[in-house]
Motif scaffolding. Structure first.
Motif, PDB file in Angstrom:
ATOM      1  N   UNK A 116      -9.545 -51.484 -43.958  1.00  6.23           N
ATOM      2  CA  UNK A 116     -11.001 -51.469 -43.834  1.00  6.23           C
ATOM      3  C   UNK A 116     -11.460 -52.405 -42.726  1.00  6.23           C
ATOM      4  N   UNK A 117     -10.862 -53.619 -42.673  1.00  8.35           N
ATOM      5  CA  UNK A 117     -11.306 -54.586 -41.670  1.00  8.35           C
ATOM      6  C   UNK A 117     -10.943 -54.142 -40.253  1.00  8.35           C
ATOM      7  N   UNK A 118      -9.797 -53.462 -40.105  1.00  8.47           N
ATOM      8  CA  UNK A 118      -9.348 -53.047 -38.777  1.00  8.47           C
ATOM      9  C   UNK A 118     -10.020 -51.760 -38.311  1.00  8.47           C
ATOM     10  N   UNK A 119     -10.205 -50.831 -39.239  1.00  6.72           N
ATOM     11  CA  UNK A 119     -10.751 -49.516 -38.885  1.00  6.72           C
ATOM     12  C   UNK A 119     -12.202 -49.338 -39.337  1.00  6.72           C
ATOM     13  N   UNK A 120     -12.845 -50.434 -39.634  1.00  2.23           N
ATOM     14  CA  UNK A 120     -14.224 -50.368 -40.125  1.00  2.23           C
ATOM     15  C   UNK A 120     -15.133 -49.642 -39.133  1.00  2.23           C
ATOM     16  N   UNK A 121     -15.999 -48.753 -39.642  1.00  5.96           N
ATOM     17  CA  UNK A 121     -16.887 -47.980 -38.753  1.00  5.96           C
ATOM     18  C   UNK A 121     -17.736 -48.833 -37.817  1.00  5.96           C
ATOM     19  N   UNK A 133      -6.632 -42.148 -43.906  1.00  7.29           N
ATOM     20  CA  UNK A 133      -7.625 -43.088 -44.425  1.00  7.29           C
ATOM     21  C   UNK A 133      -8.992 -42.427 -44.379  1.00  7.29           C
ATOM     22  N   UNK A 134      -9.666 -42.409 -45.512  1.00  5.66           N
ATOM     23  CA  UNK A 134     -11.005 -41.822 -45.596  1.00  5.66           C
ATOM     24  C   UNK A 134     -12.031 -42.940 -45.384  1.00  5.66           C
ATOM     25  N   UNK A 135     -12.683 -42.985 -44.232  1.00  8.13           N
ATOM     26  CA  UNK A 135     -13.624 -44.083 -43.969  1.00  8.13           C
ATOM     27  C   UNK A 135     -14.879 -44.030 -44.845  1.00  8.13           C
ATOM     28  N   UNK A 136     -15.187 -42.834 -45.377  1.00 12.53           N
ATOM     29  CA  UNK A 136     -16.359 -42.706 -46.250  1.00 12.53           C
ATOM     30  C   UNK A 136     -16.111 -43.355 -47.606  1.00 12.53           C
ATOM     31  N   UNK A 163      -3.168 -45.223 -35.702  1.00 16.68           N
ATOM     32  CA  UNK A 163      -4.202 -46.222 -35.968  1.00 16.68           C
ATOM     33  C   UNK A 163      -4.110 -46.739 -37.396  1.00 16.68           C
ATOM     34  N   UNK A 164      -3.851 -45.829 -38.351  1.00 16.30           N
ATOM     35  CA  UNK A 164      -3.727 -46.230 -39.751  1.00 16.30           C
ATOM     36  C   UNK A 164      -2.447 -47.050 -39.943  1.00 16.30           C
ATOM     37  N   UNK A 165      -1.368 -46.566 -39.370  1.00 14.98           N
ATOM     38  CA  UNK A 165      -0.088 -47.291 -39.459  1.00 14.98           C
ATOM     39  C   UNK A 165      -0.218 -48.703 -38.907  1.00 14.98           C
ATOM     40  N   UNK A 170     -20.222 -38.410 -38.483  1.00 15.05           N
ATOM     41  CA  UNK A 170     -18.974 -37.816 -38.965  1.00 15.05           C
ATOM     42  C   UNK A 170     -19.214 -37.081 -40.282  1.00 15.05           C
ATOM     43  N   UNK A 171     -18.841 -35.811 -40.360  1.00 14.53           N
ATOM     44  CA  UNK A 171     -19.060 -35.063 -41.609  1.00 14.53           C
ATOM     45  C   UNK A 171     -18.112 -35.554 -42.709  1.00 14.53           C
ATOM     46  N   UNK A 172     -18.406 -35.125 -43.932  1.00 15.30           N
ATOM     47  CA  UNK A 172     -17.502 -35.399 -45.051  1.00 15.30           C
ATOM     48  C   UNK A 172     -16.888 -34.090 -45.520  1.00 15.30           C
ATOM     49  N   UNK A 173     -15.576 -34.058 -45.844  1.00 13.10           N
ATOM     50  CA  UNK A 173     -14.645 -35.171 -45.660  1.00 13.10           C
ATOM     51  C   UNK A 173     -14.150 -35.247 -44.213  1.00 13.10           C
ATOM     52  N   UNK A 174     -13.707 -36.437 -43.823  1.00 16.96           N
ATOM     53  CA  UNK A 174     -13.068 -36.669 -42.520  1.00 16.96           C
ATOM     54  C   UNK A 174     -12.085 -37.807 -42.709  1.00 16.96           C
ATOM     55  N   UNK A 175     -10.984 -37.753 -42.000  1.00 17.17           N
ATOM     56  CA  UNK A 175      -9.924 -38.737 -42.229  1.00 17.17           C
ATOM     57  C   UNK A 175      -9.407 -39.283 -40.896  1.00 17.17           C
TER      58      UNK A 175
END
Length: 417
Positions: A8-13, A116-119, A33-35, A23-28
């Protein structure tokens, strides 16, 4: 939960160059980047990969338009588009298969098959990629996935080198069994993967492993086990030279040009993999789509390093050597040590190269060609170039010191010819 917080801290919107509302839902977010977020690896340049169930290209287009960013359609058939911002890139791809899980099962390695689901701030990890990250293990999703895109065979070694991971034994066995499929991969894609491994010492071990497992010989016929071991010898030689000349070590890490990513250290390593005949090496490198600057650097290093194996050259020979070598000297010096020359033996030439005021390595002309043509009333011709060379050599030999003496020497050479 600790992983969730880290991701969350690294990929936070709030770190994105666009709002999550776009960004629509769902989106991943998927892939590297996640790794890297789970590993705690930060990136100077944000590079995000999104998977959407539908309308990936149109969503990318809308975001690009809204934020006045660049838009590139990467693959119309598979519905992949890129949005380029000033300090970030976001790729949008249509989900492959009927579900996200199906999509993740089509990826190369488990560590890259985490979403990772940012929503919802949820991690989706159907293949236990997080566990493999913890074990520092690169494990294939399936042999078929490697066969479907054989570049993944080489990418395993590249990612292992970048992440300092090991390749899981069954995965390495599958790669060996599929090695012949690397022939199907476009040369420029192979070159990019090689580039990552050529740039540092960690990469050499994995390049050697890739060679032993049959992934390099289709491109480098000279990649024998003995020549593969020279890759490690290049790193050792570079370390030796850097110990005495830190400035040289810094230069070895510089790219050949701003527009060319290959470093001077990488040039020395490529020179160990190609045919030792510069003309044949040039053909091999052209087939791998290396740039003219890279090919020129490698072939020049191959041509010149034997000169450093000989006894110390005369000043005249040194002048011509440096004229031809230019900045390729640093790679040439490394190759010389790899092939048995002592650091002590080439030290005088290294010192010359690193001294910007040394007239042998970095001549400062006393006169120009125009000066000679005006003073002697002669037309532009190859003779002018020959006169300039003789003036430069007389200058480094301490025979002349002024422009007037240079003109006088040129006049005597013309009269005596």
């Amino acid at each position: 939960m600790a992983i969730n917080h880290l991701v969350l801290s690294t990929l936070a919107p709030e770190n994105w160059p666009f709002s999550i509302e776009s960004l629509p839902q769902p989106a991943y977010i998927v892939g590297g980047a996640v790794r890297d977020a789970i590993l705690g690896r930060t990136r100077e340049y944000l590079d995000l990969d999104f998977v959407l169930p539908v309308n990936a290209v149109s969503v990318a287009h809308q975001i690009a338009k809204q934020y006045k960013a660049g838009f590139v359609l990467l693959d119309s058939e598979r519905q992949i588009a890129r949005v380029v911002f000033a300090d970030a890139t976001a790729d949008f791809a249509q989900q492959e298969g009927i579900s996200l899980e199906t999509d993740l099962h089509r990826r190369d390695f488990t560590i890259n098959a985490i979403a990772y689901n940012p929503h919802t701030q949820e991690i989706i990890d159907p293949l236990q990629g997080c566990a493999d990250i913890e074990k520092q293990l690169l494990r294939m999703v399936s042999p078929k996935n490697l066969e479907d895109d054989p570049l993944r065979l080489l990418r395993a070694y590249r990612q292992a080198s970048q992440l300092d991971f090991t390749i899981e034994p069954d995965t390495q066995a599958a790669i060996r069994g599929l090695a012949s499929h690397i022939n199907r991969v476009a040369a420029e894609r192979v070159r990019v993967e090689l580039g990552y491994m050529l740039a540092n010492s960690q990469g050499s071990v994995w390049l050697i492993n890739a060679g032993k497992d049959g992934l390099l010989t289709p491109f480098f016929k000279n990649a024998t086990e003995a020549n593969l071991q020279k890759l490690s010898a290049v790193d050792t030689a570079a370390t030796q030279l850097t110990h005495f000349w830190p400035q040289l070590g810094e230069q070895l890490q510089n790219p050949v040009r701003d527009t060319v990513k290959t470093t001077w250290l990488g040039i020395a390593k490529l020179a160990c993999l190609v045919n030792p005949n510069p003309e044949i090496a040039e053909i091999e490198l052209q087939e791998l789509t290396y740039s003219r600057a890279e090919i020129k650097a490698i072939t020049t290093a191959l041509k010149l390093f034997p000169q450093l194996q000989a006894p110390l050259m005369t000043l005249r020979e040194q002048y011509f050597f440096f004229q031809e070598a230019g900045t390729v000297f640093i790679s040439t010096a490394v190759l010389s040590v790899v092939h048995g020359q002592s650091v002590k033996a080439i030290a005088p030439l290294v010192n010359r190269y690193l001294n910007p005021n040394d007239l042998v390595a970095h001549p400062t002309p006393l006169v120009s060609g125009r000066d000679i043509m005006l003073a002697l009333n002669i037309p532009a011709s190859p003779l002018v170039g020959k006169l300039l060379t003789e003036i430069a050599i007389a200058q480094i030999e301490g025979k002349i010191y002024t422009a007037a003496q240079a003109i006088e020497l040129a006049a005597s050479l013309v009269d005596g010819s």
